[in-house]
Write a protein that holds these residues in place. Sequence first.
Motif, PDB file in Angstrom:
ATOM      1  N   ALA A 104      -1.807   4.703 -12.802  1.00  0.00           N
ATOM      2  CA  ALA A 104      -2.507   3.443 -13.063  1.00  0.00           C
ATOM      3  C   ALA A 104      -2.069   2.808 -14.388  1.00  0.00           C
ATOM      4  CB  ALA A 104      -4.015   3.664 -13.067  1.00  0.00           C
TER       5      ALA A 104
ATOM      6  N   LYS B 273      -8.752   3.728  -6.614  1.00  0.00           N
ATOM      7  CA  LYS B 273      -7.472   4.455  -6.717  1.00  0.00           C
ATOM      8  C   LYS B 273      -6.493   3.696  -7.581  1.00  0.00           C
ATOM      9  CE  LYS B 273      -7.273   7.102  -2.466  1.00  0.00           C
ATOM     10  NZ  LYS B 273      -6.737   7.156  -1.112  1.00  0.00           N
ATOM     11  N   TYR B 274      -6.430   2.371  -7.385  1.00  0.00           N
ATOM     12  CA  TYR B 274      -5.516   1.559  -8.184  1.00  0.00           C
ATOM     13  C   TYR B 274      -5.866   1.614  -9.657  1.00  0.00           C
ATOM     14  CZ  TYR B 274      -3.847  -0.534  -3.848  1.00  0.00           C
ATOM     15  OH  TYR B 274      -3.298  -0.740  -2.619  1.00  0.00           O
ATOM     16  N   LEU B 275      -7.165   1.813  -9.936  1.00  0.00           N
ATOM     17  CA  LEU B 275      -7.580   1.880 -11.343  1.00  0.00           C
ATOM     18  C   LEU B 275      -7.326   3.262 -11.931  1.00  0.00           C
ATOM     19  CD1 LEU B 275     -10.892  -0.151 -11.106  1.00  0.00           C
ATOM     20  CD2 LEU B 275      -8.875  -0.778 -12.420  1.00  0.00           C
ATOM     21  N   GLY B 276      -6.826   4.169 -11.103  1.00  0.00           N
ATOM     22  CA  GLY B 276      -6.480   5.488 -11.610  1.00  0.00           C
ATOM     23  C   GLY B 276      -7.536   6.544 -11.375  1.00  0.00           C
ATOM     24  N   VAL B 277      -8.498   6.249 -10.502  1.00  0.00           N
ATOM     25  CA  VAL B 277      -9.547   7.228 -10.219  1.00  0.00           C
ATOM     26  C   VAL B 277      -9.035   8.236  -9.193  1.00  0.00           C
ATOM     27  CG1 VAL B 277     -11.852   7.539  -9.247  1.00  0.00           C
ATOM     28  CG2 VAL B 277     -11.363   5.560 -10.684  1.00  0.00           C
ATOM     29  N   ASP B 278      -9.265   9.524  -9.477  1.00  0.00           N
ATOM     30  CA  ASP B 278      -8.968  10.544  -8.483  1.00  0.00           C
ATOM     31  C   ASP B 278     -10.148  10.556  -7.514  1.00  0.00           C
ATOM     32  OD1 ASP B 278      -8.367  12.751  -7.009  1.00  0.00           O
ATOM     33  OD2 ASP B 278      -7.658  13.912  -8.719  1.00  0.00           O
TER      34      ASP B 278
ATOM     35  N   GLN C 268      -8.760   5.802 -20.687  1.00  0.00           N
ATOM     36  CA  GLN C 268      -9.891   6.435 -21.338  1.00  0.00           C
ATOM     37  C   GLN C 268     -10.042   7.900 -20.976  1.00  0.00           C
ATOM     38  OE1 GLN C 268     -12.761   3.465 -20.106  1.00  0.00           O
ATOM     39  NE2 GLN C 268     -13.145   3.047 -22.263  1.00  0.00           N
ATOM     40  N   ASN C 269     -10.633   8.612 -21.901  1.00  0.00           N
ATOM     41  CA  ASN C 269     -10.963  10.017 -21.717  1.00  0.00           C
ATOM     42  C   ASN C 269     -12.166  10.103 -20.794  1.00  0.00           C
ATOM     43  OD1 ASN C 269     -12.478  12.486 -22.364  1.00  0.00           O
ATOM     44  ND2 ASN C 269     -10.815  12.806 -23.810  1.00  0.00           N
ATOM     45  N   SER C 270     -12.189  11.069 -19.885  1.00  0.00           N
ATOM     46  CA  SER C 270     -13.247  11.073 -18.892  1.00  0.00           C
ATOM     47  C   SER C 270     -14.563  11.650 -19.402  1.00  0.00           C
ATOM     48  CB  SER C 270     -12.797  11.817 -17.641  1.00  0.00           C
ATOM     49  OG  SER C 270     -12.399  13.106 -17.986  1.00  0.00           O
TER      50      SER C 270
ATOM     51  N   LEU D 148     -13.329  -2.329 -16.577  1.00  0.00           N
ATOM     52  CA  LEU D 148     -12.936  -1.203 -15.718  1.00  0.00           C
ATOM     53  C   LEU D 148     -11.423  -1.030 -15.670  1.00  0.00           C
ATOM     54  CD1 LEU D 148     -15.142  -1.104 -12.521  1.00  0.00           C
ATOM     55  CD2 LEU D 148     -14.674   0.745 -14.102  1.00  0.00           C
ATOM     56  N   GLY D 149     -10.711  -2.114 -15.939  1.00  0.00           N
ATOM     57  CA  GLY D 149      -9.253  -2.029 -15.979  1.00  0.00           C
ATOM     58  C   GLY D 149      -8.760  -1.074 -17.052  1.00  0.00           C
TER      59      GLY D 149
ATOM     60  N   ILE E 249      -1.255   4.307  -1.635  1.00  0.00           N
ATOM     61  CA  ILE E 249      -2.523   4.350  -0.910  1.00  0.00           C
ATOM     62  C   ILE E 249      -2.275   4.849   0.510  1.00  0.00           C
ATOM     63  CG2 ILE E 249      -4.294   2.861   0.139  1.00  0.00           C
ATOM     64  CD1 ILE E 249      -4.864   3.284  -2.738  1.00  0.00           C
TER      65      ILE E 249
ATOM     66  N   PRO F 212      -3.183  10.399 -11.072  1.00  0.00           N
ATOM     67  CA  PRO F 212      -3.738   9.072 -10.778  1.00  0.00           C
ATOM     68  C   PRO F 212      -3.822   8.174 -12.009  1.00  0.00           C
ATOM     69  CG  PRO F 212      -5.026  10.749  -9.668  1.00  0.00           C
ATOM     70  CD  PRO F 212      -4.016  11.474 -10.515  1.00  0.00           C
ATOM     71  N   LYS F 213      -4.261   8.734 -13.127  1.00  0.00           N
ATOM     72  CA  LYS F 213      -4.391   7.887 -14.326  1.00  0.00           C
ATOM     73  C   LYS F 213      -3.038   7.471 -14.879  1.00  0.00           C
ATOM     74  CE  LYS F 213      -8.885   8.791 -16.320  1.00  0.00           C
ATOM     75  NZ  LYS F 213      -9.627   9.225 -17.515  1.00  0.00           N
TER      76      LYS F 213
ATOM     77  N   LYS G 227       0.821  -1.210   0.000  1.00  0.00           N
ATOM     78  CA  LYS G 227       0.000   0.000   0.000  1.00  0.00           C
ATOM     79  C   LYS G 227       0.852   1.256   0.000  1.00  0.00           C
ATOM     80  CE  LYS G 227      -4.131  -1.981   1.959  1.00  0.00           C
ATOM     81  NZ  LYS G 227      -4.990  -2.147   3.108  1.00  0.00           N
TER      82      LYS G 227
ATOM     83  N   GLN H 127      -5.329  -3.568 -17.402  1.00  0.00           N
ATOM     84  CA  GLN H 127      -4.736  -2.241 -17.197  1.00  0.00           C
ATOM     85  C   GLN H 127      -3.456  -2.075 -18.024  1.00  0.00           C
ATOM     86  OE1 GLN H 127      -5.435  -1.794 -12.854  1.00  0.00           O
ATOM     87  NE2 GLN H 127      -4.199   0.047 -13.033  1.00  0.00           N
TER      88      GLN H 127
ATOM     89  N   TYR I 161     -10.002   1.845 -17.476  1.00  0.00           N
ATOM     90  CA  TYR I 161     -10.310   3.211 -17.035  1.00  0.00           C
ATOM     91  C   TYR I 161      -9.158   4.195 -17.252  1.00  0.00           C
ATOM     92  CZ  TYR I 161     -11.408   7.158 -14.058  1.00  0.00           C
ATOM     93  OH  TYR I 161     -11.608   8.420 -13.601  1.00  0.00           O
ATOM     94  N   PRO I 162      -7.929   3.860 -16.814  1.00  0.00           N
ATOM     95  CA  PRO I 162      -6.854   4.846 -16.966  1.00  0.00           C
ATOM     96  C   PRO I 162      -6.492   5.158 -18.417  1.00  0.00           C
ATOM     97  CG  PRO I 162      -6.002   2.779 -16.129  1.00  0.00           C
ATOM     98  CD  PRO I 162      -7.484   2.688 -16.067  1.00  0.00           C
TER      99      PRO I 162
ATOM    100  N   SER J 298       2.235   1.590  -3.508  1.00  0.00           N
ATOM    101  CA  SER J 298       1.238   2.011  -4.491  1.00  0.00           C
ATOM    102  C   SER J 298       0.608   3.350  -4.138  1.00  0.00           C
ATOM    103  CB  SER J 298       0.164   0.942  -4.629  1.00  0.00           C
ATOM    104  OG  SER J 298      -0.422   0.687  -3.378  1.00  0.00           O
TER     105      SER J 298
ATOM    106  N   VAL K 251      -2.565  -2.895  -9.427  1.00  0.00           N
ATOM    107  CA  VAL K 251      -2.497  -3.493  -8.103  1.00  0.00           C
ATOM    108  C   VAL K 251      -3.696  -4.409  -7.907  1.00  0.00           C
ATOM    109  CG1 VAL K 251      -2.321  -3.047  -5.633  1.00  0.00           C
ATOM    110  CG2 VAL K 251      -1.433  -1.378  -7.258  1.00  0.00           C
TER     111      VAL K 251
ATOM    112  N   ARG L  46     -18.162   6.454 -14.707  1.00  0.00           N
ATOM    113  CA  ARG L  46     -17.157   5.388 -14.686  1.00  0.00           C
ATOM    114  C   ARG L  46     -16.466   5.328 -13.328  1.00  0.00           C
ATOM    115  NH1 ARG L  46     -14.630   7.364 -19.180  1.00  0.00           N
ATOM    116  NH2 ARG L  46     -15.707   6.903 -21.102  1.00  0.00           N
ATOM    117  N   GLU L  47     -16.277   6.488 -12.756  1.00  0.00           N
ATOM    118  CA  GLU L  47     -15.664   6.538 -11.425  1.00  0.00           C
ATOM    119  C   GLU L  47     -16.567   5.826 -10.414  1.00  0.00           C
ATOM    120  OE1 GLU L  47     -15.750   8.855 -13.646  1.00  0.00           O
ATOM    121  OE2 GLU L  47     -13.705   9.619 -13.847  1.00  0.00           O
TER     122      GLU L  47
END
Lengths: 490, 331
Positions: free
Chosen positions: A75, B223-228, A105-107, A99-100, A51, A71-72, A46, A156, A102-103, A49, A80, B210-211
């Motif tokens: 990731a 957080k690990y997936l990159g979410v703020d 992708q555009n938000s 969901l993996g 956390i 964060p992105k 942790k 990921q 996510y980092p 990473s 992890v 998505r968050e």
Amino acid sequence: MLTVENITGGYDATRPIIQEVSFTVKKGEILGVLGPNGSGKSTLLKVISGILPSTNGQVLIEEQNIKHFSPKEFARKMAVLPQLHAHAFSHTVRETVALGRYPHQNSWFSTWSEQDENAVKTAMKQTGVDSYEHTNLEFLSGGEQQRTFVAQALAQQADILLLDEPTNHLDIAHQRQLLDMIRLEAVQNGLTVISVFHDMNLASLYCDRLLLMDKGHVKAIGEPHEVLKEKQILEVYNTRVSSYPHPELPKPQVTLMPTATDERESYVVTKEQFKIRDEFVELRTEFPLKTVSSAVHNAGFGWFQSFVNRAVDLSYMCSDAHEELKSYLEQHDFMPSNTVAMMTAVAAKHVVIREFSNTTGSIIVAVTAGVGNAVDVSRAHERVSKPYIGTINTWVIINGKLTEESFMQAMITATEAKVKAMQQEEIMDPISNTIATGTSTDSLLIAATQNGTFMEYAGPITDIGKLIGQGVYETTVTALQDYKRAKGRL
Amino acid sequence: MKKTILGYIIAFVILIVSIWLGVSIGSVKVPISTLWNTAADPTATNILWKIRMPRVVLAGLVGASLAIAGAAFQGLLKNPLADPYTLGVSSGASVGAVVTLFFGISTPIFGIYTLPAFSMLGALLAMMGVMAFARLVDRTMKMETLILTGIIVSSFLGALISLLIALTGDELRQIIGWLMGSVSMRGWPYVKMVWPFVLIGSFLLWLNRRELNAMLFGEERAKYLGVDVKKSKILILIGGSMLTGAAVAVSGTIGFVGLVVPHMTRLLFGADHRHLLPLSFLNGASLLIVCDLFARTIISPTELPIGVITALIGAPVFSYIFFRQRRTKGA
């Protein structure tokens, strides 16, 4: 490449759990993290990473401090897999794995590229969850859920993978499948892996290096053989283990040494326990004996309760002697997994069984000797013929506790005594016409009760070595004389 | 994929049918054709455009706001029993609204938006209070802890409102009626007052769809997936409070819409927030339009507060979800 420098941190800044931890993991390397409960393994992951906060030191990915990543970005560098937790709502397997991405992708807009799709499909295939991709997680077993989350982490597509007990909830088939797959990713695609393990043996098998944690500090780091040392594990876990080599791989394995073994009464094997049947000589013991042998069935080291020396006809020929012998044992009410068995061309009634004792303890020696195929080992290279049955089988049963070292020395001592007996009886190698040292297919068995007197060594001049030397020599001489008598040569 | 398309089709059909029923049924029957028929009876046109339509639109906006806020709160807190009402957020918004009315606050900056703005502020404060206290009690914020905290905060704020009402003395009945939730006699100005809040709030939540999916697996995993996580949480809380504040400002506290709608939607079309949020929005609008229809027709000419109807549906559903959750966890 991941570098951890003097990291200190944990839940509470005033009482850091992890203290001054430093190590480097190279690209494509797998580092296993071991340590007792509460030693800070999960906390270390942790802190690495991000956390949990670190109060000192830094973590670098490719020489860049992780604090400088968004964060992105982070990731995309590091995936992890924490320990499995319960969750309230249910996604399908596919949604979870997706969901993996996510980092990547555009938000603002839903951008699902072909690359995303491929990553998800590959990850599901690698972990074998693709067959139930539309099933809700709540309907899956713990193992299937765990594999789904591994797939999520793989989707990921990060360079570094952190795993916290990835084999939790998995049976051994899936443990092997998962770790093989991760190993392959590391070797082929340069995935860098740091994984917490509970199971030292699994860690030893799959990791390039191990890190042993003790109370938040690094106790040892290095290749498995440098870390899994009996003394070191005793210090860290306060548990006695014995380390032994993996049967096929150059990796150490450890096994527990239970403190409260069943108090078994001390017992001795006596000559009277040997039974001579029509077709075989047998010994059955109340408790298993630790045995090393070159027998046909169950050779090598092991613990066994029945011992069989089976007499077969001189013309005995069988393409699969192992299988034939196994079924023979079953027919005669021996448990094959608990039995050591040899074969001889000498009739069972010709066995010579003698008991010898001195102040140290006692041994029983049983020999069947047939020397129709006698060989002088120093001249054996001159021969071209194939071996056939005609053999000296020697059993040495020791009432005492032997080390592995003394088992080996006992084998040497017994063999030397046999050679001396051959010399004494002037058994000749018919081809070289010199005194033979044995036959082409001799077998030897050393078995010990492993209670009573502790015998650290068993060389010729130790107390037990003296018994073995004298015993095997005298018994073999008698057996050879019997053989000659039977053949009408005496 | 097909299931969600079906979901949208069904949601739109139900919404259109609800609006149709909402505008045509009442003490005076108004044919739907009045909407586009310029030669229709002027009384009917008046009833439809001045009374029925704003009421239906307002009910729709309130229902949509509460439902999408409920869906977001449930996802954020990983708690199927969370909604603006059970969390005490509605009560917070009520206090904000009552305080505004009681002190006759009007700020030139906010203009007509003063009431919803203060409701939203009340909602946000109540939400943060509930979450802070629940976390203090139990770090993992178990379902029961959160709901219990919501009840405590709700009761306290309810008492506060009663106190304020007692101090005002007059117009007691009207305020109580408002508190129980109603969209009657509001008209277009109220629609104007809330729609920007509904739009912005819903947009904020939708941005975090998505968050929210990631956070269903816990904040650590997200957080690990990159979410703020911090940023998303703040945005979701603001969005949810905005929606609740807007809804409460115009209609009082209407319970359980935010609980029932996301639950049903999730059951039918899955927990993926990319679809759960818009679908809850649509279905929430439909549900409240229909509930309002019942409220004003069931014992006509007397109107029931709409909150009575939603509670009649909502409480059994709440019990059912709670029952199911406990049973599956015990198993």
